[in-house]
Design an enzyme around this catalytic site. Structure first.
Site, short mmCIF file in Angstrom:
data_model
loop_
_atom_site.label_atom_id
_atom_site.label_comp_id
_atom_site.label_asym_id
_atom_site.label_seq_id
_atom_site.Cartn_x
_atom_site.Cartn_y
_atom_site.Cartn_z
N ILE B 91 42.50 39.53 40.71
CA ILE B 91 42.61 40.34 39.49
C ILE B 91 42.48 39.49 38.23
O ILE B 91 42.19 40.01 37.17
CB ILE B 91 43.94 41.12 39.46
CG1 ILE B 91 45.17 40.20 39.41
CG2 ILE B 91 44.04 42.05 40.69
CD1 ILE B 91 46.49 40.91 39.19
N LYS B 92 42.72 38.18 38.33
CA LYS B 92 42.57 37.27 37.19
C LYS B 92 43.20 37.81 35.91
O LYS B 92 42.62 37.68 34.82
CB LYS B 92 41.10 36.91 36.96
CG LYS B 92 40.47 36.12 38.13
CD LYS B 92 39.08 35.60 37.79
CE LYS B 92 38.46 34.81 38.92
NZ LYS B 92 38.11 35.60 40.12
N ARG B 93 44.38 38.38 36.01
CA ARG B 93 45.06 38.89 34.83
C ARG B 93 45.74 37.75 34.07
O ARG B 93 46.07 36.70 34.65
CB ARG B 93 46.10 39.94 35.21
CG ARG B 93 45.57 41.17 35.96
CD ARG B 93 44.51 41.93 35.19
NE ARG B 93 44.23 43.23 35.78
CZ ARG B 93 43.09 43.58 36.39
NH1 ARG B 93 42.10 42.71 36.51
NH2 ARG B 93 42.93 44.80 36.87
#
Lengths: 284, 284
Positions: B91-93
């Site tokens: 998700i690379k949030r």
């Protein structure tokens, strides 16, 4: 095709109000009797119509609730657009090119989707270009994180990268990336996120990137002050929109609004913020 | 509570296969007659059961389709977990603390959610801590972007920040952040994303962060080679999982699999990848 930034600037001129209202609901902000976020948001959007140029839903606050949350996020965007607001989807996505293209299509692809999204530049130019491509195709825009409002932004963004700070270097990259999407008022549809909590840095960035529009979080509760923020604006009162979320959407919880409708409280607080900014920023 | 990294390492030992299969479907990967992503993914998960320790759905590929896409993402995670896989939600949030907390709860909160997610560190320590808190509470983990596989990763991650590269500085931060979530096999539940496309950098990072587990994208199509990747691993064949997406899930489109079922093709390609890595990495 109209540049997204031109449409935003025209709405700022119509309202005389460089304010963006953050639609970042949490359960505790819902007034008693209100069933859900979308009802809450629609009430806010109705109350703010004609008063502010743009709203910014923070997707995390919806994503945390899974499908019902994402449904509310999507409906909020569609409703705000139907009422004439510019909508900034605060998604802070960033990934390798093929994946970034999927995010860009998903969030800026269709007419009912956001007008702008926020983008994280940590993966470099090829991770931002797919967003710019979709902006070019669809008349949309992005705000790239340059100097964020949180204290921890110093950990990486403030590192010295050879005579300048990383956020300055990123600022120059963003200015460069935006050259192909310039609007008719001297600003690009590729903007920058610059926190109101860093007045010196914001002033330096304004000098460095005179054609980059700023999305400015951190006003009010986080500490950003109108007189400092004014340094991000040009002589025509343009150059950015100042975001406020909790201060406006949860205003009804403040003692002075006891008994008031949340929509009236939001409207009153927005007018106060407009007046506060208006002491230093004169939109023409 | 069991550390998420320990459960992953035990599955790597059981399978003898440090491979993560990226479930990143696009329409063109669907074999004729297959109606949707979730059917496709369930077929892949069934085919890979007992063969690989983990799968990694890339949320962008689902998010681009809105609600039906997110539903498929959620169902994919639940199904993979029911079959015993460790699930890494890619998700690379990354966001300011209050927002990061919402992302962390949303993606690592419940039992049916992912075991790990990927996190973007650009906003600094206070943007990563909420994820670590949720990991501590729920026995989950994260992989923080340190040196990504794409060419553009050089633009920011490779900048010199006073005698070292930014990715090295971030690597040290990640090692520090992981100290409180150490598992019993010498690795932390706070891992790092290190691209297989940068063998020298990966080797240097391995030395710098000996207790950090790596999620390694970029094998195969992107150019990462087994002999280079091996430098990320310790003498017991531990230290990372190597991701492959298209090479496995779209294997059925290769000429040598003409007429074969996509699940058989995926299984065959996984075995080939296991054998390729096994020339240099010996899991004990």
């Amino acid at each position: 095709m109209t540049q997204a930034i031109d449409a935003l600037i025209e709405k700022i001129r119509e309202t005389g109000c460089p304010v963006c209202v953050g639609l970042d609901p949490v359960i505790e902000y819902l007034p008693p009797g209100l069933p859900d976020f979308i009802t809450f948001n629609k009430g806010l959007i109705d109350a703010l119509e004609g008063l502010v140029p743009c709203v910014k839903p923070q997707i995390a606050m919806y994503e945390r609730y899974g499908i019902p949350g994402i449904t509310a996020y999507t409906e909020t965007i569609a409703y705000a657009k139907s009422k004439g607001f510019t909508v900034i989807g605060d998604i802070k996505r960033g990934d390798i090119a093929s994946t970034a293209a999927a995010y860009a299509e998903g969030h800026l692809g269709g007419g009912s989707r956001a007008d702008f999204v926020t983008v994280n530049p940590f993966l470099g130019r090829d991770s931002v270009e797919p967003f710019i491509e979709v902006c070019r195709k669809n008349g949309k825009g992005i705000f790239v994180l340059v100097k964020t409002s949180n204290p921890g932004s110093a950990d990486i963004q403030d590192l010295d990268v050879g005579g300048e700070k990383l956020y300055e270097r990123v600022g120059s990259m963003v200015a460069d990336w935006g050259a192909g999407l310039m609007g008719k008022y001297g600003y690009s549809s590729v903007g920058a996120v610059v926190g109101a909590t860093w007045p010196e840095q914001a002033a330096a960035l304004r000098k460095r990137m005179p054609h980059t529009f700023f999305l400015i979080p951190g006003y009010g509760a986080q500490g950003g002050k109108a007189e400092d923020i004014a340094r991000c604006f040009d002589k025509d009162g343009l150059g950015g929109v100042v975001n406020s979320s909790r201060g406006i959407i949860a205003a009804w919880k403040k003692p002075e609004y006891a008994g008031a409708d949340y929509r009236d409280a939001a409207r009153e607080e927005t007018l106060k913020m407009k007046a506060d900014l208006g002491r230093f920023i004169h939109v023409r």
